[in-house]
Design an enzyme around this catalytic site. Structure first.
Site, short mmCIF file in Angstrom:
data_model
loop_
_atom_site.label_atom_id
_atom_site.label_comp_id
_atom_site.label_asym_id
_atom_site.label_seq_id
_atom_site.Cartn_x
_atom_site.Cartn_y
_atom_site.Cartn_z
CG PHE A 219 -2.80 -1.42 2.47
CD1 PHE A 219 -2.97 -0.65 4.21
CD2 PHE A 219 -1.37 -1.06 2.14
CE1 PHE A 219 -1.84 -0.06 4.62
CE2 PHE A 219 -0.55 -0.41 2.73
CZ PHE A 219 -0.83 -0.12 3.60
CG ASP A 221 -4.86 -5.54 -2.85
OD1 ASP A 221 -4.68 -6.51 -2.13
OD2 ASP A 221 -4.23 -5.03 -3.98
CG ASP A 289 0.59 -3.65 1.14
OD1 ASP A 289 0.55 -2.79 0.31
OD2 ASP A 289 -0.54 -4.32 1.11
N1 LIG Z 1 -2.34 -3.82 -0.96
C1 LIG Z 1 -2.26 -2.83 -1.80
N2 LIG Z 1 -3.29 -2.49 -2.73
C2 LIG Z 1 -3.11 -1.45 -3.40
C3 LIG Z 1 -1.91 -0.62 -3.54
C4 LIG Z 1 -2.06 0.26 -4.39
C5 LIG Z 1 -1.21 1.40 -4.86
N3 LIG Z 1 -0.73 1.85 -3.74
C6 LIG Z 1 0.70 2.79 -4.19
C7 LIG Z 1 1.48 2.90 -3.09
C8 LIG Z 1 2.58 2.41 -3.27
C9 LIG Z 1 2.77 2.21 -4.93
O1 LIG Z 1 3.59 3.40 -5.49
C10 LIG Z 1 1.41 2.43 -5.32
O2 LIG Z 1 1.08 3.26 -6.47
C11 LIG Z 1 -3.38 -0.10 -5.01
N4 LIG Z 1 -3.83 -0.95 -4.36
C12 LIG Z 1 -5.18 -1.97 -4.95
O3 LIG Z 1 -4.64 -2.78 -5.90
C13 LIG Z 1 -5.83 -2.94 -6.90
C14 LIG Z 1 -5.73 -2.13 -8.08
O4 LIG Z 1 -5.12 -3.12 -9.01
P1 LIG Z 1 -5.48 -2.74 -10.65
O5 LIG Z 1 -6.76 -3.19 -10.99
O6 LIG Z 1 -4.38 -3.50 -11.34
O7 LIG Z 1 -5.23 -1.13 -10.80
C15 LIG Z 1 -7.19 -2.25 -6.06
O8 LIG Z 1 -7.39 -3.03 -5.05
C16 LIG Z 1 -6.29 -1.14 -5.30
O9 LIG Z 1 -7.13 -0.75 -4.08
C17 LIG Z 1 -1.24 -0.98 -2.49
O10 LIG Z 1 -0.06 -0.08 -2.39
N5 LIG Z 1 -1.00 -1.97 -1.69
#
Ligand SMILES: Nc1nc2c(c(CN[C@H]3C=C[C@H](O)[C@@H]3O)cn2[C@@H]2O[C@H](COP(=O)(O)O)[C@@H](O)[C@H]2O)c(=O)[nH]1
Length: 313
Positions: A219, A221, A289
């Site tokens: 994903f 990000d 990821d």
């Molecule tokens: N690649 C990827 N990006 C993810 C997540 C998640 C949350 N996934 C949930 C699923 C499993 C865990 O239990 C997590 O709680 C958020 N993001 C991204 O990160 C950034 C937020 O950063 P900060 O500004 O620090 O809050 C923002 O672009 C957000 O869209 C993920 O899993 N993978």
């Protein structure tokens, strides 16, 4: 037969960008070094390692996750706001009032309503866009899915890729794509992460049962590219490195921004292939990821993340 139109468009278009890339580079040696040093008992069962998400085992969890992933983007403009505030804030709102995310209420959400339920003391980043996206999902859920995200998931018949496809066709706010050197590039970060969240929350059963979960890409990000760069798996041209390290904004859709996202997708695919070969079983991109993201989050204050104002990530 697994339908794979959509992941293949994400994979194919990202691979094409990576082949043209002049600002972001994937380093084979860096990949090999990371894989060499990784333990084969790598902990990858990471969904909700923070203990912040709502879960009741039923359709309300699906509604919650859809709302969460409609809002899962661009937290950085407020240095104190993070994903976990939104995940936990929405959980509290739902626990206080189970009708908070009924489609009829979503259809009428304002920026101030969102700020209030998240108990956030000031304007949220892109607050009006966030409220608009909630109204959009409320309206379309009512129009096509009797108001329930659970019906949207059921319509995909257990296919992750069909679900990504359905979301992208029904909800314009999830159409995370751009144009790079004249070609359309598909990334679909929030649509894919919603599917992964269902799979993680329901542990691959019930609303989280997908026969083709391996079809999802990572994903794209702003955390994962920063950890890949820290690990030496990707690197930036001197001018891009300077912009990212100085926290200059990268406008969405610029070559640099698209290359960061596409090369991150391709690099994680390559990492998955090498790691699967090393440990002799398939490592899912979703798990990889989550491992990278959780590692990145723990180092976040030390890692420069690229800054793009966008509703997509
Ligand atoms: N690649 C990827 N990006 C993810 C997540 C998640 C949350 N996934 C949930 C699923 C499993 C865990 O239990 C997590 O709680 C958020 N993001 C991204 O990160 C950034 C937020 O950063 P900060 O500004 O620090 O809050 C923002 O672009 C957000 O869209 C993920 O899993 N993978």
């Amino acid at each position: 037969m697994v339908p794979c139109e959509l992941t293949s468009v994400v994979r194919e278009s990202s691979a094409w960008v990576a082949s043209q890339s002049s600002h972001v580079f994937i380093n084979q040696k860096g990949l090999e070094k990371v894989v060499d040093e990784l333990n084969s008992d790598l902990h990858m069962d990471l969904w909700d390692f923070e203990g912040i998400h709502y879960f009741d085992g039923g359709p309300l969890t699906v509604q919650y996750l859809f709302v969460l992933d409609a809002l899962n983007f661009c937290f950085w403009p407020d240095a104190d706001l993070h994903y976990d505030h939104v995940a936990a804030g929405l959980r509290s709102a739902l626990m206080a009032d189970a009708s908070t995310f009924d489609a009829d209420r979503l259809e009428k959400f304002t920026g101030m309503d969102l700020r209030k339920i998240l108990n956030w003391p000031r304007e949220l980043p892109l607050e009006e866009e966030r409220a608009r996206l909630l109204r959009e999902i409320g309206t379309e859920l009512n129009r096509s899915f009797s108001g329930k995200a659970a019906n949207l998931v059921a319509a995909a018949n257990g296919s992750a890729l069909t679900l990504v496809n359905l979301i992208a066709s029904h909800f314009p706010g999830f159409r995370d794509h751009c144009i790079y050197k004249g070609r359309q590039v598909f990334i679909y970060k929030r649509a894919q992460i919603f599917v992964a969240d269902l799979w993680g929350a329901f542990k691959g059963k019930s609303f989280g049962a997908f026969k083709d979960i391996q079809g999802l890409t990572m994903f794209a990000d702003y955390i994962v590219p920063a950890i890949l760069r820290h690990l030496g798996i990707i690197s930036y041209s001197p001018s891009l490195a300077n912009k990212v390290d100085s926290f200059n904004e990268l406008p969405p859709g610029t070559e640099e921004e698209v290359e960061i996202r596409a090369c991150t997708i391709v690099a994680v695919e390559k990492l998955g292939e090498l790691l699967s070969a090393k440990i002799g079983r398939q490592v899912l991109t979703v798990q990889l990821d989550w491992w990278l993201w959780s590692t990145g989050i723990s180092l976040q204050s030390k890692l420069p993340c690229h800054r793009t104002h966008t509703i997509y990530y």
